[in-house]
Motif scaffolding. Structure first.
Motif, mmCIF file in Angstrom:
data_model
loop_
_atom_site.group_PDB
_atom_site.id
_atom_site.type_symbol
_atom_site.label_atom_id
_atom_site.label_comp_id
_atom_site.label_asym_id
_atom_site.label_seq_id
_atom_site.Cartn_x
_atom_site.Cartn_y
_atom_site.Cartn_z
ATOM 1 N N PRO A 51 116.040 86.781 23.315
ATOM 2 C CA PRO A 51 116.109 88.235 23.504
ATOM 3 C C PRO A 51 115.385 88.737 24.749
ATOM 4 O O PRO A 51 115.402 89.915 25.049
ATOM 5 C CB PRO A 51 115.440 88.782 22.234
ATOM 6 C CG PRO A 51 114.441 87.731 21.881
ATOM 7 C CD PRO A 51 115.106 86.418 22.252
ATOM 8 N N VAL A 52 114.750 87.837 25.487
ATOM 9 C CA VAL A 52 113.954 88.219 26.658
ATOM 10 C C VAL A 52 114.835 88.246 27.900
ATOM 11 O O VAL A 52 115.486 87.244 28.222
ATOM 12 C CB VAL A 52 112.776 87.235 26.867
ATOM 13 C CG1 VAL A 52 112.008 87.570 28.128
ATOM 14 C CG2 VAL A 52 111.859 87.235 25.653
ATOM 15 N N HIS A 53 114.837 89.385 28.594
ATOM 16 C CA HIS A 53 115.611 89.541 29.826
ATOM 17 C C HIS A 53 114.662 89.882 30.971
ATOM 18 O O HIS A 53 113.863 90.813 30.857
ATOM 19 C CB HIS A 53 116.628 90.686 29.691
ATOM 20 C CG HIS A 53 117.758 90.357 28.780
ATOM 21 N ND1 HIS A 53 119.053 90.279 29.216
ATOM 22 C CD2 HIS A 53 117.795 90.075 27.459
ATOM 23 C CE1 HIS A 53 119.839 89.969 28.200
ATOM 24 N NE2 HIS A 53 119.100 89.850 27.124
ATOM 25 N N LEU A 54 114.749 89.126 32.059
ATOM 26 C CA LEU A 54 113.998 89.408 33.277
ATOM 27 C C LEU A 54 114.985 89.640 34.406
ATOM 28 O O LEU A 54 115.910 88.841 34.604
ATOM 29 C CB LEU A 54 113.083 88.239 33.653
ATOM 30 C CG LEU A 54 111.899 87.957 32.752
ATOM 31 C CD1 LEU A 54 111.151 86.719 33.241
ATOM 32 C CD2 LEU A 54 110.965 89.147 32.698
ATOM 33 N N HIS A 55 114.794 90.733 35.121
ATOM 34 C CA HIS A 55 115.627 91.048 36.279
ATOM 35 C C HIS A 55 114.761 90.917 37.528
ATOM 36 O O HIS A 55 113.632 91.405 37.549
ATOM 37 C CB HIS A 55 116.161 92.480 36.197
ATOM 38 C CG HIS A 55 117.092 92.700 35.056
ATOM 39 N ND1 HIS A 55 117.678 93.925 34.819
ATOM 40 C CD2 HIS A 55 117.565 91.867 34.085
ATOM 41 C CE1 HIS A 55 118.463 93.838 33.751
ATOM 42 N NE2 HIS A 55 118.400 92.606 33.294
ATOM 43 N N LEU A 56 115.261 90.260 38.540
ATOM 44 C CA LEU A 56 114.581 90.148 39.822
ATOM 45 C C LEU A 56 115.398 90.929 40.829
ATOM 46 O O LEU A 56 116.524 90.556 41.138
ATOM 47 C CB LEU A 56 114.452 88.686 40.265
ATOM 48 C CG LEU A 56 113.341 87.841 39.628
ATOM 49 C CD1 LEU A 56 111.982 88.249 40.094
ATOM 50 C CD2 LEU A 56 113.405 87.733 38.142
ATOM 51 N N GLY A 57 114.833 92.032 41.295
ATOM 52 C CA GLY A 57 115.533 92.892 42.231
ATOM 53 C C GLY A 57 114.996 92.732 43.641
ATOM 54 O O GLY A 57 113.802 92.512 43.842
ATOM 55 N N ILE A 58 115.859 92.815 44.595
ATOM 56 C CA ILE A 58 115.474 92.637 45.996
ATOM 57 C C ILE A 58 114.816 93.911 46.519
ATOM 58 O O ILE A 58 115.313 95.014 46.326
ATOM 59 C CB ILE A 58 116.701 92.275 46.856
ATOM 60 C CG1 ILE A 58 117.306 90.956 46.352
ATOM 61 C CG2 ILE A 58 116.338 92.203 48.340
ATOM 62 C CD1 ILE A 58 116.338 89.779 46.321
ATOM 63 N N GLU A 59 113.678 93.701 47.175
ATOM 64 C CA GLU A 59 112.914 94.805 47.751
ATOM 65 C C GLU A 59 112.586 94.440 49.197
ATOM 66 O O GLU A 59 111.906 93.435 49.447
ATOM 67 C CB GLU A 59 111.639 95.011 46.927
ATOM 68 C CG GLU A 59 110.848 96.227 47.269
ATOM 69 C CD GLU A 59 109.755 96.456 46.246
ATOM 70 O OE1 GLU A 59 109.897 97.393 45.445
ATOM 71 O OE2 GLU A 59 108.774 95.702 46.249
ATOM 72 N N THR A 60 113.057 95.241 50.131
ATOM 73 C CA THR A 60 112.882 94.942 51.551
ATOM 74 C C THR A 60 111.413 94.811 51.926
ATOM 75 O O THR A 60 111.024 93.874 52.615
ATOM 76 C CB THR A 60 113.556 96.030 52.419
ATOM 77 O OG1 THR A 60 114.930 96.095 52.040
ATOM 78 C CG2 THR A 60 113.450 95.697 53.887
#
Length: 120
Positions: A51-60
């Motif tokens: 049930p664990v969700h990790l999102h890695l978003g790009i940050e300039t």
């Protein structure tokens, strides 16, 4: 009314997706989730373990999260820590949380991750 945490998002620098995949899938054992096309165009990766969700978003203007972190509950923490170390991850044990065994590690872009297991 809040009923659950849907996901946690961490930041990552542009061009780091392959390193993130190698760590979150190859080291932590998570599964990569496909991003919707409109979001995939922004870069980054999404991962899941149960049930664990990790999102890695790009940050300039990326700076790793050195203090803020997700706390990830695991089972058989000693074996899990050993598996991470065998795959090249650094494990730093911390005994300061009563009733828990826990350690910290960092992803390949420097974000802090906490892994913990309640003691019986």
């Amino acid at each position: 009314m809040i009923t659950a945490v849907d996901h946690v998002q961490l930041a990552a620098p542009p061009g780091s997706e392959e390193r993130l995949r190698a760590y979150y899938v190859g080291v932590l054992g998570m599964t990569e989730l496909p991003k919707p096309p409109v979001l995939a165009a922004r870069g980054g990766c999404w991962f899941r373990a149960g049930p664990v969700h990790l999102h890695l978003g790009i940050e300039t203007d990326f700076r790793p999260a050195k203090k803020a972190h997700p706390g990830l509950r695991v089972t058989d923490i000693g074996a899990y820590a050993a598996a991470l170390e065998a795959r090249g991850a650094t494990v730093t044990w911390d005994d300061d949380l009563p009733g828990h065994r826990r350690f910290y590690s960092a992803d390949p872009v420097g974000n802090r991750l906490e892994f913990l297991e309640p003691m019986a």
